[in-house]
Write an enzyme that holds these catalytic residues in place. Sequence first.
Site, PDB file in Angstrom:
ATOM      1  N   ILE A 151     -20.856  26.887  72.988  1.00  0.00           N
ATOM      2  CA  ILE A 151     -22.204  26.996  73.549  1.00  0.00           C
ATOM      3  C   ILE A 151     -23.184  27.018  72.387  1.00  0.00           C
ATOM      4  CG2 ILE A 151     -21.571  28.072  75.747  1.00  0.00           C
ATOM      5  CD1 ILE A 151     -22.158  30.793  74.580  1.00  0.00           C
ATOM      6  N   ASP A 152     -24.428  26.699  72.656  1.00  0.00           N
ATOM      7  CA  ASP A 152     -25.424  26.586  71.604  1.00  0.00           C
ATOM      8  C   ASP A 152     -25.715  27.921  70.933  1.00  0.00           C
ATOM      9  OD1 ASP A 152     -25.672  23.880  72.066  1.00  0.00           O
ATOM     10  OD2 ASP A 152     -27.389  24.096  73.410  1.00  0.00           O
TER      11      ASP A 152
END
Length: 193
Positions: A151-152
């Site tokens: 995930i970012d």
Amino acid sequence: MAIANTSDPEEDELYEHYNFVASKGQEPLRVDKFLMNFIENATRNKIQLAAKKGHIWVNESVVKQNYKVKAGDEVKVFFEHPPYEFLLSPEDIPLNIVYEDESLLVVNKPAGMVVHPGHGNYSGTLINALLHHIKNLPVNSDERPGLVHRIDKDTSGLLVIAKTEMAMTHLAKQFFDKTSEREYLALVWGNID
């Protein structure tokens, strides 16, 4: 890519950091100037030093800094160490582990933490923390230990980490086939149409 360093017998091998192919319209240009156009934050001195050490190759041969790059030339830059994103060091960073068994673990990644090293983020990542917590994580096809998804940086949330080769294979297939379920929540403020 690693190669044997034939110019210095004390060094075991060199690691490819950059690889460029000159475009069809490339006018002859000194390799040091050519590389300055493509390598972020590169100085002419650094590039010339790399050339003096025999770390710049064109079409599989070592060249000097005054070599003129022509259309179609393949230009590579090698150094004694792997690219920083592959220099993975265990770091004692606290992990919020919500589940763990012999095959996998689920970690709650905080917002602001980068998942894996990359340009400009070579330490303080989730991978660095995982390597401190777990020895011998399996490596995925991108050479990233334990990762089957990410995930970012600015996103918080749960990540599944594979602890065994079998778990890596099965989890990666589930994410690839989109048979795992994911739920995303977003906090929004302001006037939204």
